[in-house]
Design a protein around this motif. Structure first.
Motif, short mmCIF file in Angstrom:
data_model
loop_
_atom_site.label_atom_id
_atom_site.label_comp_id
_atom_site.label_asym_id
_atom_site.label_seq_id
_atom_site.Cartn_x
_atom_site.Cartn_y
_atom_site.Cartn_z
N LEU A 14 76.33 -61.86 35.75
CA LEU A 14 75.42 -60.65 35.41
C LEU A 14 74.60 -60.68 34.11
N ARG A 15 75.53 -61.28 33.08
CA ARG A 15 74.76 -61.62 31.86
C ARG A 15 73.63 -62.53 31.79
N ASP A 16 73.99 -63.63 32.66
CA ASP A 16 72.85 -64.49 32.68
C ASP A 16 71.72 -64.04 33.49
N ARG A 61 90.92 -60.33 37.27
CA ARG A 61 90.26 -60.49 36.11
C ARG A 61 89.39 -61.56 36.18
N GLY A 62 89.85 -62.54 36.70
CA GLY A 62 89.16 -63.76 36.78
C GLY A 62 87.86 -63.59 37.50
N GLY A 63 87.84 -62.73 38.52
CA GLY A 63 86.40 -62.19 39.42
C GLY A 63 85.54 -61.51 38.45
N GLY A 64 86.31 -60.87 37.49
CA GLY A 64 85.56 -59.77 36.75
C GLY A 64 84.85 -60.56 35.71
N VAL A 65 85.56 -61.61 35.09
CA VAL A 65 84.80 -62.35 34.01
C VAL A 65 83.92 -63.28 34.70
N GLY A 74 65.12 -60.88 29.09
CA GLY A 74 64.95 -61.79 27.88
C GLY A 74 65.61 -61.26 26.39
N SER A 75 66.71 -60.39 26.95
CA SER A 75 67.38 -59.43 25.63
C SER A 75 68.58 -59.65 25.76
N SER A 76 69.63 -59.95 24.69
CA SER A 76 70.85 -60.32 25.01
C SER A 76 71.64 -58.83 25.01
N PRO A 77 71.10 -57.75 24.14
CA PRO A 77 71.48 -56.52 24.10
C PRO A 77 71.60 -55.83 25.63
N GLY A 119 74.69 -55.16 27.58
CA GLY A 119 74.85 -53.60 28.29
C GLY A 119 74.98 -53.48 29.78
N ILE A 120 74.00 -54.23 30.60
CA ILE A 120 74.37 -54.42 31.87
C ILE A 120 75.84 -54.60 32.41
N CYS A 121 76.26 -55.63 31.86
CA CYS A 121 77.74 -56.17 32.07
C CYS A 121 78.51 -55.01 31.85
N PHE A 122 78.40 -54.42 30.59
CA PHE A 122 79.46 -53.31 30.46
C PHE A 122 79.20 -51.93 31.32
N LEU A 123 77.93 -51.73 31.32
CA LEU A 123 77.88 -50.70 32.50
C LEU A 123 78.26 -50.87 33.73
N MET A 124 78.40 -52.00 34.35
CA MET A 124 78.67 -52.15 35.59
C MET A 124 80.37 -52.02 35.40
N GLY A 125 81.19 -52.57 34.61
CA GLY A 125 82.28 -52.52 34.16
C GLY A 125 82.87 -50.90 34.21
#
Length: 181
Positions: free
Chosen positions: A124-126, A114-118, A133-136, A140-146
């Motif tokens: 990935l988000r950064d 879980r720590g590694g995932g966070v 340049g887009s937060s969405p 979205g990339i983070c959640f898609l990878m999850g």
């Protein structure tokens, strides 16, 4: 979604409450229906988690705020079912008399995962934010990878074979008795 902190801080209580509900319901159901084995419950739990992460992915890419709530519900229920199933599965696949030791290792592994995932999601988000340049899109990339990781987990979970493990344990125990005699 530019939500205030007083809204987002409730997310943990929402999915955690659903996790408790999922745990209680599936503990009850697993005692009632023998077909709900630990493997089946683990698989169902991960299925709910895939649904939750898919909802988060669509919510992020499509800017669909109501899907965040759906994702939180699925995430919580999935975690509750997954906890029941995988803890039982871990105990089923522990050598006789060593379930406590393996429960400790299991807790350690889950905590590191879980720590590694966070941490990975933050990276990935950064990266996504810096590249697009887009937060969405970054979220979205983070959640898609999850979501992809959970689908892979479902495939790997299908490989678990308790009967084969137990028959191998019996064979090893018999061999130990014969060597010791």
């Amino acid at each position: 979604f530019k939500m205030d902190a007083n809204i987002t801080t409730r997310f943990t209580s929402q999915w955690a409450s659903m996790a408790i509900i999922g745990t209680i319901i599936f503990l009850f159901l697993s005692r009632r229906y023998k077909s709900l084995t630990n493997t089946v419950m683990s698989y169902v739990g991960v299925g709910f988690l895939v649904g939750g992460f898919a909802a988060f992915t669509i919510a992020a890419f499509g800017q669909v705020r109501p899907l965040v709530t759906v994702g939180l519900i699925f995430l919580g229920i999935g975690l509750g079912i997954w906890n029941v199933g995988t803890t039982g599965l871990m105990m089923d696949m522990s050598p006789g008399g060593r379930a406590g030791t393996f429960l400790g290792f299991w807790t350690l592994v889950v905590t590191f995962a879980r720590g590694g995932g966070v941490s990975t999601a933050g990276i990935l988000r950064d990266l996504g934010l810096n590249l697009t340049g887009s937060s969405p899109i970054a979220y979205g990339i983070c959640f898609l990878m999850g979501t992809i990781g959970l689908v892979v987990s479902m495939y790997m979970l299908r490989q678990a074979n308790i009967k084969a493990f137990k028959s191998e344990q019996v064979r090893l125990d018999s061999a130990t008795v014969l060597v010791g005699a």
